[in-house]
Design a protein around this motif. Structure first.
Motif, short mmCIF file in Angstrom:
data_model
loop_
_atom_site.label_atom_id
_atom_site.label_comp_id
_atom_site.label_asym_id
_atom_site.label_seq_id
_atom_site.Cartn_x
_atom_site.Cartn_y
_atom_site.Cartn_z
N ARG A 181 1.21 -0.97 -0.11
CA ARG A 181 -0.12 0.34 0.60
C ARG A 181 1.20 1.13 -0.33
O ARG A 181 0.01 2.15 0.65
CB ARG A 181 -1.32 -0.55 1.45
CG ARG A 181 -1.44 -0.91 1.35
CD ARG A 181 -3.30 -0.84 2.27
NE ARG A 181 -3.91 -0.66 1.54
CZ ARG A 181 -5.91 0.16 1.78
NH1 ARG A 181 -5.87 -0.51 2.85
NH2 ARG A 181 -6.16 1.09 1.54
N THR A 182 1.81 0.97 -0.83
CA THR A 182 2.52 2.16 -0.40
C THR A 182 2.10 3.48 -1.73
O THR A 182 2.28 4.60 -1.50
CB THR A 182 4.41 1.93 -1.38
OG1 THR A 182 4.71 1.70 -0.28
CG2 THR A 182 5.55 3.35 -1.91
N GLY A 183 1.15 3.57 -2.28
CA GLY A 183 1.52 3.99 -3.05
C GLY A 183 -0.26 5.05 -2.16
O GLY A 183 -0.42 5.92 -2.41
N ALA A 184 -0.81 4.15 -1.70
CA ALA A 184 -1.60 5.34 -0.48
C ALA A 184 -0.87 5.66 0.39
O ALA A 184 -1.69 6.64 0.80
CB ALA A 184 -2.77 3.84 0.08
N LEU A 185 0.21 5.24 1.32
CA LEU A 185 0.27 6.51 1.48
C LEU A 185 1.35 7.34 1.48
O LEU A 185 0.69 8.73 1.75
CB LEU A 185 1.63 5.79 2.06
CG LEU A 185 1.33 4.16 3.22
CD1 LEU A 185 2.61 3.31 3.62
CD2 LEU A 185 0.97 4.34 4.80
N LEU A 186 1.51 7.28 -0.48
CA LEU A 186 1.94 8.67 -0.81
C LEU A 186 1.36 9.62 -0.72
O LEU A 186 1.51 10.91 -0.49
CB LEU A 186 2.91 8.20 -2.00
CG LEU A 186 4.19 7.70 -1.84
CD1 LEU A 186 4.23 6.86 -3.02
CD2 LEU A 186 5.25 8.20 -1.88
N ALA A 187 0.00 9.55 -0.81
CA ALA A 187 -1.20 9.63 -1.73
C ALA A 187 -1.77 10.55 -0.85
O ALA A 187 -2.11 11.37 -0.07
CB ALA A 187 -2.12 9.27 -2.45
N ALA A 188 -1.83 9.73 0.45
CA ALA A 188 -2.47 10.25 2.01
C ALA A 188 -1.24 11.28 2.40
O ALA A 188 -1.80 12.35 2.74
CB ALA A 188 -2.88 8.97 3.11
N ALA A 189 0.02 11.00 2.63
CA ALA A 189 0.54 12.10 3.03
C ALA A 189 0.82 13.33 2.66
O ALA A 189 0.98 14.37 2.78
CB ALA A 189 2.37 11.55 2.59
N VAL A 190 0.59 12.95 1.11
CA VAL A 190 0.25 14.61 -0.11
C VAL A 190 -1.22 15.18 -0.27
O VAL A 190 -1.28 16.41 -0.13
CB VAL A 190 0.60 14.46 -1.43
CG1 VAL A 190 -0.28 15.17 -2.39
CG2 VAL A 190 1.64 13.33 -1.80
N ALA A 191 -2.12 14.59 0.46
CA ALA A 191 -2.91 15.30 0.82
C ALA A 191 -2.98 16.39 2.50
O ALA A 191 -3.10 16.75 2.71
CB ALA A 191 -4.23 14.09 1.04
N ASP A 192 -1.84 14.75 3.17
CA ASP A 192 -1.31 15.69 4.36
C ASP A 192 -0.45 17.35 4.23
O ASP A 192 -1.17 18.34 4.93
CB ASP A 192 -0.44 14.92 5.11
CG ASP A 192 -1.71 14.36 6.42
OD1 ASP A 192 -2.67 14.65 6.44
OD2 ASP A 192 -1.04 13.25 6.64
N THR A 193 -0.20 17.72 3.55
CA THR A 193 0.48 18.57 2.70
C THR A 193 0.04 19.59 2.36
O THR A 193 -0.39 21.05 2.82
CB THR A 193 2.43 18.12 2.27
OG1 THR A 193 2.71 16.94 2.62
CG2 THR A 193 2.84 19.03 1.76
N SER A 194 -1.52 19.03 0.87
CA SER A 194 -2.30 20.19 0.91
C SER A 194 -2.65 20.88 1.42
O SER A 194 -3.69 21.82 1.56
CB SER A 194 -2.63 19.69 -0.50
OG SER A 194 -2.27 19.04 -1.04
N ALA A 195 -3.54 20.12 2.82
CA ALA A 195 -4.25 20.48 4.01
C ALA A 195 -3.45 21.39 4.65
O ALA A 195 -4.40 21.83 5.73
CB ALA A 195 -4.75 19.28 4.66
N GLY A 196 -1.62 21.57 5.26
CA GLY A 196 -1.29 22.11 5.64
C GLY A 196 -1.51 21.09 7.50
O GLY A 196 -0.45 21.77 8.45
#
Length: 313
Positions: free
Chosen positions: A260-275
């Motif tokens: 699930r590396t892909g989901a982890l990367l996407a979730a981390a992008v979401a956190d950065t985008s959301a501050g």
């Protein structure tokens, strides 16, 4: 190290809880440690059978369970119960430090039934996401348990206060490489576990107090989980999470650092985008570290991250 008598006391206390019959509020640190230790064995063995749990505690083989893992859990549980007995003797109160000495001693639920639910939700979440074990090991498992027990203590709060507390924890964990999506999943598992053991209110509990229904027991936890999901979906929706997983699977297959590396990367992008966190370096650097990713793998992961960023809302 415990004395022989102390070791016997620890062993007997653990054995006395294999029936998992203790209910209600716990004010004895040693009993809290024993309840948690036994429940971790429940998860590791996949069984609530008292005789099987007794076998695990006494070092006998348990079919289908990892003997080394069981031995580690038993040894750790004994250490926590031993420390709990010392706390009991000195009159110290129950807090997270009972089963996680590195925690700093924050509040956790002391209800035996809810404490077991917290352990199952924590360990179940860890088992479902190998990233936890690969990166954080036994220390991460202990923090997952006490964080889970702390989260249950937030249930009685008004939704706004509970959400505020959960968002604070999400920021702390995200900065350490755990995207808030993981906490979102954990909260969902926690709500499910609590609801599985607390049914519709009827009469009184074993101590004669009014019985709580599942809505009261889970309280504001569903609202907190929804708040995390809503924030994430504003930037990376569920479709993009699944797409990111597919991109990594197609590019790397079994060569990806963890499932699930892909989901982890996407979730981390979401956190950065959301501050939620300043950047996703803690996660990305770990995934692409040369000790676990070749140059080719690291390059593919960075390309997937670029595609996620381009597709994010």
């Amino acid at each position: 190290m415990t004395t022989t008598a102390g070791a016997d006391d620890v062993h007997e206390l653990l054995l006395s809880h294999v029936d998992r019959a203790t209910v209600g509020a716990l004010d004895d640190p040693a009993v809290v440690a024993a309840v948690v230790a036994v429940e971790r064995l429940v998860v590791a063995t996949g069984s609530t059978n008292p005789e099987l749990l007794r076998d695990a505690l006494e070092g006998r083989p348990v079919t289908g369970a990892d003997a080394n893992h069981l031995a580690e859990l038993v040894e750790e549980g004994r250490g926590h119960v031993s420390a709990g007995l010392i706390r009991r003797a000195s009159g110290q109160a129950v807090d997270a430090g009972v089963v996680n000495p590195a925690s700093g001693g924050y509040e956790i639920t002391t209800d035996a039934t809810l404490l077991r639910a917290a352990v199952r939700a924590a360990q179940g979440s860890i088992d479902a996401m190998p990233y936890y074990g690969a990166r954080y090991g036994a220390r991460g498992s202990r923090f997952a348990t006490t964080d889970s027990a702390w989260l249950i203590s937030l249930a009685p709060l008004e939704p706004e206060r509970a959400v505020h507390q959960v968002e604070w924890l999400a920021r702390v964990l995200a900065a350490r490489g755990m995207p808030s999506w993981l906490l979102e999943i954990h909260l969902g598992a926690l709500v499910t576990e609590v609801r599985s053991v607390v049914g519709p209110a009827a009469g009184t509990d074993p101590e004669g107090e009014p019985a709580a229904d599942d809505a009261e027991a889970v309280g504001s936890l569903p609202a907190a989980a929804l708040a995390l999901a809503t924030t994430r979906r504003q930037h990376v929706d569920d479709d993009l999470m699944r797409t990111a997983e597919r991109w990594v699977d197609e590019a790397l297959g079994a060569a990806q650092p963890v499932p699930r590396t892909g989901a982890l990367l996407a979730a981390a992008v979401a956190d950065t985008s959301a501050g939620v966190t300043r950047d996703d370096g803690s996660l990305v650097d770990w995934l692409t570290d040369p000790s676990r990713a070749s140059d080719t793998v690291a390059r593919e992961l960075r390309e997937v991250r670029r595609r996620i960023l381009a597709a994010a809302l």
